[in-house]
Design an enzyme around this catalytic site. Sequence first.
Site, PDB file in Angstrom:
ATOM      1  N   GLU A 107       0.137  -0.865   0.413  1.00 22.92           N
ATOM      2  CA  GLU A 107      -0.181  -0.215   0.093  1.00 22.92           C
ATOM      3  C   GLU A 107       1.154   1.406   0.136  1.00 22.92           C
ATOM      4  O   GLU A 107       1.981   1.048   0.175  1.00 22.92           O
ATOM      5  CB  GLU A 107      -0.632   0.263   1.064  1.00 22.92           C
ATOM      6  CG  GLU A 107      -1.557   1.487   0.971  1.00 22.92           C
ATOM      7  CD  GLU A 107      -2.933   0.837   2.672  1.00 22.92           C
ATOM      8  OE1 GLU A 107      -3.477   0.146   2.497  1.00 22.92           O
ATOM      9  OE2 GLU A 107      -2.545   1.856   3.244  1.00 22.92           O
ATOM     10  N   ASP A 109       0.095   5.699   1.098  1.00 28.81           N
ATOM     11  CA  ASP A 109      -0.670   6.380   1.478  1.00 28.81           C
ATOM     12  C   ASP A 109      -0.144   7.492   1.080  1.00 28.81           C
ATOM     13  O   ASP A 109       0.796   7.909   1.209  1.00 28.81           O
ATOM     14  CB  ASP A 109      -1.072   6.711   2.582  1.00 28.81           C
ATOM     15  CG  ASP A 109      -1.626   4.345   2.959  1.00 28.81           C
ATOM     16  OD1 ASP A 109      -2.143   4.615   2.375  1.00 28.81           O
ATOM     17  OD2 ASP A 109      -0.513   3.517   3.861  1.00 28.81           O
ATOM     18  N   GLU A 111      -2.600  10.526   3.487  1.00 24.89           N
ATOM     19  CA  GLU A 111      -3.942  11.373   4.036  1.00 24.89           C
ATOM     20  C   GLU A 111      -3.380  12.933   4.851  1.00 24.89           C
ATOM     21  O   GLU A 111      -2.180  12.654   4.922  1.00 24.89           O
ATOM     22  CB  GLU A 111      -3.456   9.993   5.195  1.00 24.89           C
ATOM     23  CG  GLU A 111      -3.447   8.820   4.505  1.00 24.89           C
ATOM     24  CD  GLU A 111      -3.633   7.755   5.917  1.00 24.89           C
ATOM     25  OE1 GLU A 111      -4.893   6.780   6.101  1.00 24.89           O
ATOM     26  OE2 GLU A 111      -2.546   7.710   6.774  1.00 24.89           O
ATOM     27  N   GLN A 124       0.090  13.676   5.415  1.00 26.83           N
ATOM     28  CA  GLN A 124       0.628  11.905   5.786  1.00 26.83           C
ATOM     29  C   GLN A 124       1.546  11.024   4.714  1.00 26.83           C
ATOM     30  O   GLN A 124       0.367  10.611   3.930  1.00 26.83           O
ATOM     31  CB  GLN A 124       0.221  11.419   7.141  1.00 26.83           C
ATOM     32  CG  GLN A 124       0.774   9.945   7.723  1.00 26.83           C
ATOM     33  CD  GLN A 124       0.138   9.459   8.575  1.00 26.83           C
ATOM     34  OE1 GLN A 124       0.566   9.925   9.494  1.00 26.83           O
ATOM     35  NE2 GLN A 124      -0.395   8.575   8.730  1.00 26.83           N
ATOM     36  N   ASN A 126       2.357   6.832   3.699  1.00 27.48           N
ATOM     37  CA  ASN A 126       2.877   5.683   4.250  1.00 27.48           C
ATOM     38  C   ASN A 126       3.385   4.320   3.222  1.00 27.48           C
ATOM     39  O   ASN A 126       2.803   4.660   1.891  1.00 27.48           O
ATOM     40  CB  ASN A 126       2.283   5.263   5.468  1.00 27.48           C
ATOM     41  CG  ASN A 126       2.384   4.693   6.438  1.00 27.48           C
ATOM     42  OD1 ASN A 126       3.287   4.015   6.608  1.00 27.48           O
ATOM     43  ND2 ASN A 126       2.000   4.264   7.424  1.00 27.48           N
ATOM     44  N   GLU A 136       5.065   5.890   8.166  1.00 25.49           N
ATOM     45  CA  GLU A 136       4.929   7.428   8.058  1.00 25.49           C
ATOM     46  C   GLU A 136       5.846   8.375   8.116  1.00 25.49           C
ATOM     47  O   GLU A 136       7.061   8.292   8.765  1.00 25.49           O
ATOM     48  CB  GLU A 136       4.495   7.804   9.443  1.00 25.49           C
ATOM     49  CG  GLU A 136       2.847   7.119   9.396  1.00 25.49           C
ATOM     50  CD  GLU A 136       3.219   5.489  10.457  1.00 25.49           C
ATOM     51  OE1 GLU A 136       4.133   5.461  10.740  1.00 25.49           O
ATOM     52  OE2 GLU A 136       2.006   4.736  10.547  1.00 25.49           O
ATOM     53  N   GLY A 205      -2.986  15.181  16.970  1.00 28.71           N
ATOM     54  CA  GLY A 205      -3.383  14.084  18.734  1.00 28.71           C
ATOM     55  C   GLY A 205      -4.316  13.973  19.120  1.00 28.71           C
ATOM     56  O   GLY A 205      -4.752  13.546  19.754  1.00 28.71           O
ATOM     57  N   ARG A 282       9.740   3.910  18.618  1.00 26.17           N
ATOM     58  CA  ARG A 282       9.547   2.894  17.935  1.00 26.17           C
ATOM     59  C   ARG A 282      10.709   2.757  17.014  1.00 26.17           C
ATOM     60  O   ARG A 282      10.491   1.334  17.464  1.00 26.17           O
ATOM     61  CB  ARG A 282       8.472   4.343  16.661  1.00 26.17           C
ATOM     62  CG  ARG A 282       7.580   4.625  16.878  1.00 26.17           C
ATOM     63  CD  ARG A 282       6.393   4.976  16.560  1.00 26.17           C
ATOM     64  NE  ARG A 282       5.645   4.328  14.796  1.00 26.17           N
ATOM     65  CZ  ARG A 282       5.497   4.567  14.001  1.00 26.17           C
ATOM     66  NH1 ARG A 282       5.824   5.980  13.376  1.00 26.17           N
ATOM     67  NH2 ARG A 282       5.319   3.518  13.215  1.00 26.17           N
TER      68      ARG A 282
END
Length: 296
Positions: A107, A109, A111, A124, A126, A136, A205, A282
Site C-alpha cells: 500500500e 498512502d 492521508e 502523511q 506511508n 509514516e 493528536g 518506535r
Amino acid sequence: MGFSTGIRTLVLLTCVGAAFLAVVTHAAYAATFNENYVTGADAKHTQVLDGGNVVNLVLDQFLAPEFGSKGLYLFGAIGMNIKLVPGDSAGTVTAYYLSSGGTHHDELDFEFLGNVSGQPYTLQTNVFAHGVGGREQRVNLWFDPTENYHSYSVRWTREIIIFFVDDTPIRVFRNNENLGVPFLNAQPVGIYASLWDGSAWATQGGRYPINWAAGPFVASFQGFGVDGCEVAGGNIAYCAAGPANAWWNAGQYQYLTQQQIAALKNVQSNYLVYDYCTDRVRYPNEPAECFKNWYG
Ligand SMILES: *[C@@H]1O[C@H](CO)[C@@H](O)[C@H](O)[C@H]1NC(C)=O
C-alpha cells in the site's frame, strides 16, 4: 489541468512577445470517473459532476464515502488532482491510496489530516510492503490545499517509488530488496479515495475532534485517467517484468534529477514534521532502508 503533473515535465521556453514559461506535463489520457472508477456510496455522498470530470466526496454523520478503480495496476505514474475540505476540517481525513488488499498487502498512502480553521493541513504518507507499514512521514503543505486542485502522485517502478506533490518530490522509497527490505513489485493495486472521521488521532493528536456543525465536509477530485500498467485477466507477469514500452521503465526515471534532489532536500529540511526514520522511541535502530531514501 494536466493529470499527474509531477511525473514528467517538459519545460518549454516560448517567446511570444515576452518570454514566458509553459509547463507541458505528461498527461495520462483523459477519462471520466465512470470509465475507470466505481463507488458504493449514494449520489448524495459521491457526487459525480461535470460529465464525470469532477467527483465530490461528501462526509456527514451518516456516511464516510469512498471510491475505487475498476482495474488493478502494477507500476506506473499514478495520481489525482485533489482539492481538500475547506474551513474547519479538524478531525477529517482525506485519503488517496493504492492498495493490493489481502493479508500481506502492499500500500502507498497519501492521508491529508484536516485542521481547525486557519491552521495548516498535514500530509502523511506511508508505505506498506508485504503487510508491514509503520513508515509514516508527515509534511506540512506549503500552500493552501483547499483553494485549488493540486496533483498528488507516485512514480512507481521496479527500482523506485517517488511521492510527488505537483512537481515536487516529497519522498523516496527505493527498491532495497538487497538489504532485506520487501518492495512493492508482485501485487497489483487498486486506486482508492475516501473521506472519513479520524477524530481520535488526526488533528493535533486528537485534541480537536470533528465539528459536525461545520459539515457536511467536501473534498473534490479530478483526473481519472490512469497512466499505469493494468493487470488484465490476472496476468501479473507482463507488468511485473517492466515492459519496455512503459515510459517509466526508462533508465532516467529510476533517479531524481539534480533539480528534484534539490527540491526534495528543501522539503526535508523545511516542511518535514515527522519521520519514522528518526523516531528512536518506535525504532531504537534506524530502519534498514532509511539511509538509502534520504537526501538531507
Ligand atoms: C494543525 O495545526 C497545528 C497548529 O498550527 C499544527 O501544530 C499541526 O501540525 C497541524 N496539523 C495537524 C494534523 O494537527
